[in-house]
Design a protein around this motif. Structure first.
Motif, PDB file in Angstrom:
ATOM      1  N   SER A  48     -12.480 -11.637  18.209  1.00 42.24           N
ATOM      2  CA  SER A  48     -12.478 -12.011  19.697  1.00 42.24           C
ATOM      3  C   SER A  48     -11.183 -12.200  20.107  1.00 42.24           C
ATOM      4  O   SER A  48     -10.988 -12.485  21.391  1.00 42.24           O
ATOM      5  CB  SER A  48     -13.293 -13.459  19.740  1.00 42.24           C
ATOM      6  N   THR A  49     -10.103 -12.023  19.444  1.00 41.57           N
ATOM      7  CA  THR A  49      -8.711 -11.925  20.005  1.00 41.57           C
ATOM      8  C   THR A  49      -7.874 -10.996  19.388  1.00 41.57           C
ATOM      9  O   THR A  49      -8.334 -10.215  18.254  1.00 41.57           O
ATOM     10  CB  THR A  49      -8.237 -13.515  19.515  1.00 41.57           C
ATOM     11  N   ARG A  50      -6.684 -10.741  19.976  1.00 43.03           N
ATOM     12  CA  ARG A  50      -5.992  -9.654  19.481  1.00 43.03           C
ATOM     13  C   ARG A  50      -5.491 -10.125  17.985  1.00 43.03           C
ATOM     14  O   ARG A  50      -5.392  -9.109  17.064  1.00 43.03           O
ATOM     15  CB  ARG A  50      -4.667  -9.602  20.308  1.00 43.03           C
ATOM     16  N   GLU A  51      -5.201 -11.207  17.819  1.00 43.34           N
ATOM     17  CA  GLU A  51      -4.801 -11.548  16.427  1.00 43.34           C
ATOM     18  C   GLU A  51      -5.574 -11.465  15.405  1.00 43.34           C
ATOM     19  O   GLU A  51      -5.308 -11.025  14.283  1.00 43.34           O
ATOM     20  CB  GLU A  51      -4.244 -13.063  16.440  1.00 43.34           C
ATOM     21  N   GLU A  52      -6.757 -11.662  15.635  1.00 43.38           N
ATOM     22  CA  GLU A  52      -8.192 -11.614  14.863  1.00 43.38           C
ATOM     23  C   GLU A  52      -8.321  -9.980  14.528  1.00 43.38           C
ATOM     24  O   GLU A  52      -8.426  -9.606  13.417  1.00 43.38           O
ATOM     25  CB  GLU A  52      -9.330 -12.087  15.200  1.00 43.38           C
ATOM     26  N   ALA A  53      -8.127  -9.174  15.442  1.00 44.12           N
ATOM     27  CA  ALA A  53      -8.387  -7.743  15.300  1.00 44.12           C
ATOM     28  C   ALA A  53      -7.135  -7.320  14.380  1.00 44.12           C
ATOM     29  O   ALA A  53      -7.355  -6.426  13.642  1.00 44.12           O
ATOM     30  CB  ALA A  53      -8.368  -7.273  16.507  1.00 44.12           C
ATOM     31  N   LEU A  54      -5.965  -7.523  14.711  1.00 41.69           N
ATOM     32  CA  LEU A  54      -4.933  -7.020  13.961  1.00 41.69           C
ATOM     33  C   LEU A  54      -4.918  -7.565  12.418  1.00 41.69           C
ATOM     34  O   LEU A  54      -4.605  -6.778  11.666  1.00 41.69           O
ATOM     35  CB  LEU A  54      -3.665  -7.376  14.749  1.00 41.69           C
ATOM     36  N   THR A  55      -5.384  -8.616  12.440  1.00 46.74           N
ATOM     37  CA  THR A  55      -5.347  -9.357  10.882  1.00 46.74           C
ATOM     38  C   THR A  55      -6.393  -8.711  10.181  1.00 46.74           C
ATOM     39  O   THR A  55      -6.109  -8.301   9.037  1.00 46.74           O
ATOM     40  CB  THR A  55      -5.595 -10.887  10.948  1.00 46.74           C
ATOM     41  N   MET A  56      -7.576  -8.331  10.660  1.00 43.63           N
ATOM     42  CA  MET A  56      -8.627  -7.609  10.050  1.00 43.63           C
ATOM     43  C   MET A  56      -8.125  -6.164   9.714  1.00 43.63           C
ATOM     44  O   MET A  56      -8.356  -5.749   8.562  1.00 43.63           O
ATOM     45  CB  MET A  56      -9.929  -7.648  10.684  1.00 43.63           C
ATOM     46  N   LEU A  57      -7.589  -5.591  10.549  1.00 45.92           N
ATOM     47  CA  LEU A  57      -7.016  -4.319  10.375  1.00 45.92           C
ATOM     48  C   LEU A  57      -6.009  -4.441   9.205  1.00 45.92           C
ATOM     49  O   LEU A  57      -6.072  -3.270   8.374  1.00 45.92           O
ATOM     50  CB  LEU A  57      -6.308  -3.645  11.577  1.00 45.92           C
ATOM     51  N   TYR A  58      -5.125  -5.140   9.206  1.00 44.10           N
ATOM     52  CA  TYR A  58      -4.086  -5.317   8.209  1.00 44.10           C
ATOM     53  C   TYR A  58      -4.590  -5.490   6.842  1.00 44.10           C
ATOM     54  O   TYR A  58      -4.354  -4.896   5.835  1.00 44.10           O
ATOM     55  CB  TYR A  58      -3.025  -6.564   8.615  1.00 44.10           C
ATOM     56  N   LEU A  59      -5.660  -6.453   6.847  1.00 46.92           N
ATOM     57  CA  LEU A  59      -6.267  -6.881   5.491  1.00 46.92           C
ATOM     58  C   LEU A  59      -7.176  -5.674   5.056  1.00 46.92           C
ATOM     59  O   LEU A  59      -7.238  -5.461   3.967  1.00 46.92           O
ATOM     60  CB  LEU A  59      -7.064  -8.115   5.700  1.00 46.92           C
ATOM     61  N   GLU A  60      -7.820  -5.071   5.750  1.00 47.92           N
ATOM     62  CA  GLU A  60      -8.619  -3.841   5.521  1.00 47.92           C
ATOM     63  C   GLU A  60      -7.810  -2.641   4.739  1.00 47.92           C
ATOM     64  O   GLU A  60      -8.513  -1.932   3.977  1.00 47.92           O
ATOM     65  CB  GLU A  60      -9.353  -3.462   6.799  1.00 47.92           C
ATOM     66  N   ASN A  61      -6.592  -2.736   4.950  1.00 46.25           N
ATOM     67  CA  ASN A  61      -5.623  -1.678   4.526  1.00 46.25           C
ATOM     68  C   ASN A  61      -4.855  -2.321   3.132  1.00 46.25           C
ATOM     69  O   ASN A  61      -3.764  -1.798   2.822  1.00 46.25           O
ATOM     70  CB  ASN A  61      -4.543  -1.042   5.506  1.00 46.25           C
ATOM     71  N   GLN A  62      -5.165  -3.414   2.841  1.00 46.51           N
ATOM     72  CA  GLN A  62      -4.497  -4.002   1.665  1.00 46.51           C
ATOM     73  C   GLN A  62      -5.259  -3.939   0.346  1.00 46.51           C
ATOM     74  O   GLN A  62      -6.468  -3.626   0.489  1.00 46.51           O
ATOM     75  CB  GLN A  62      -4.258  -5.451   1.725  1.00 46.51           C
ATOM     76  N   ASP A  63      -4.598  -3.710  -0.638  1.00 43.53           N
ATOM     77  CA  ASP A  63      -5.592  -3.766  -2.103  1.00 43.53           C
ATOM     78  C   ASP A  63      -5.870  -5.222  -2.326  1.00 43.53           C
ATOM     79  O   ASP A  63      -5.222  -5.988  -2.620  1.00 43.53           O
ATOM     80  CB  ASP A  63      -4.438  -3.078  -3.114  1.00 43.53           C
ATOM     81  N   LEU A  64      -7.386  -5.614  -2.209  1.00 47.03           N
ATOM     82  CA  LEU A  64      -7.633  -6.698  -2.397  1.00 47.03           C
ATOM     83  C   LEU A  64      -8.407  -6.829  -3.768  1.00 47.03           C
ATOM     84  O   LEU A  64      -9.005  -7.780  -4.202  1.00 47.03           O
ATOM     85  CB  LEU A  64      -8.661  -7.066  -1.290  1.00 47.03           C
ATOM     86  N   SER A  65      -8.358  -5.725  -4.602  1.00 49.13           N
ATOM     87  CA  SER A  65      -9.111  -5.943  -5.891  1.00 49.13           C
ATOM     88  C   SER A  65      -8.427  -6.819  -6.598  1.00 49.13           C
ATOM     89  O   SER A  65      -7.280  -7.056  -6.522  1.00 49.13           O
ATOM     90  CB  SER A  65      -9.011  -4.626  -6.425  1.00 49.13           C
ATOM     91  N   GLY A  66      -9.189  -7.764  -7.272  1.00 52.22           N
ATOM     92  CA  GLY A  66      -8.650  -8.851  -8.094  1.00 52.22           C
ATOM     93  C   GLY A  66      -8.469 -10.228  -7.313  1.00 52.22           C
ATOM     94  O   GLY A  66      -7.880 -11.118  -7.983  1.00 52.22           O
ATOM     95  N   LYS A  67      -8.507  -9.938  -6.168  1.00 50.94           N
ATOM     96  CA  LYS A  67      -8.367 -11.250  -5.301  1.00 50.94           C
ATOM     97  C   LYS A  67      -9.468 -12.099  -5.046  1.00 50.94           C
ATOM     98  O   LYS A  67     -10.626 -11.846  -5.095  1.00 50.94           O
ATOM     99  CB  LYS A  67      -7.637 -10.867  -3.831  1.00 50.94           C
ATOM    100  N   THR A  68      -9.256 -13.443  -5.137  1.00 54.64           N
ATOM    101  CA  THR A  68     -10.273 -14.364  -4.980  1.00 54.64           C
ATOM    102  C   THR A  68     -10.691 -14.594  -3.458  1.00 54.64           C
ATOM    103  O   THR A  68      -9.819 -14.229  -2.566  1.00 54.64           O
ATOM    104  CB  THR A  68     -10.122 -15.734  -5.683  1.00 54.64           C
ATOM    105  N   PRO A  69     -12.072 -15.084  -3.127  1.00 56.60           N
ATOM    106  CA  PRO A  69     -12.121 -15.363  -1.694  1.00 56.60           C
ATOM    107  C   PRO A  69     -11.054 -16.093  -1.218  1.00 56.60           C
ATOM    108  O   PRO A  69     -10.636 -16.047  -0.138  1.00 56.60           O
ATOM    109  CB  PRO A  69     -13.670 -15.825  -1.871  1.00 56.60           C
ATOM    110  N   ALA A  70     -10.630 -17.217  -2.076  1.00 53.29           N
ATOM    111  CA  ALA A  70      -9.720 -18.210  -1.579  1.00 53.29           C
ATOM    112  C   ALA A  70      -8.322 -17.451  -1.242  1.00 53.29           C
ATOM    113  O   ALA A  70      -7.961 -17.966  -0.484  1.00 53.29           O
ATOM    114  CB  ALA A  70      -9.439 -19.210  -2.454  1.00 53.29           C
ATOM    115  N   GLN A  71      -7.891 -16.504  -2.122  1.00 55.17           N
ATOM    116  CA  GLN A  71      -6.902 -15.875  -1.950  1.00 55.17           C
ATOM    117  C   GLN A  71      -6.737 -14.866  -0.625  1.00 55.17           C
ATOM    118  O   GLN A  71      -5.694 -14.824   0.360  1.00 55.17           O
ATOM    119  CB  GLN A  71      -6.509 -14.850  -3.238  1.00 55.17           C
TER     120      GLN A  71
END
Length: 60
Positions: A10-33
């Motif tokens: 709902s905000t620019r910050e949320e959109a940019l954050t999700m775009l950034y995280l979607e392009n990170q290697d999250l394998s091996g990361k816990t939900p908390a991380q």
């Protein structure tokens, strides 16, 4: 009856954050991380916006 609803992102910050995280290697990361990464990214985006605004950056 409450007809309001929340959309995500709902905000620019949320959109940019999700775009950034979607392009990170999250394998091996816990939900908390990932949760921590989300909030650290939001914080960095907001700090960058504040710095740009204080330095006279022209938005649009």
């Amino acid at each position: 009856m409450d007809d309001s609803f929340y959309t995500f992102p709902s905000t620019r910050e949320e959109a940019l954050t999700m775009l950034y995280l979607e392009n990170q290697d999250l394998s091996g990361k816990t939900p908390a991380q990932i949760h921590t990464m989300y909030w650290e990214t939001i914080k960095a985006i907001r700090a960058d916006y504040t710095e740009k605004k204080q330095n006279g950056y022209k938005f649009r």
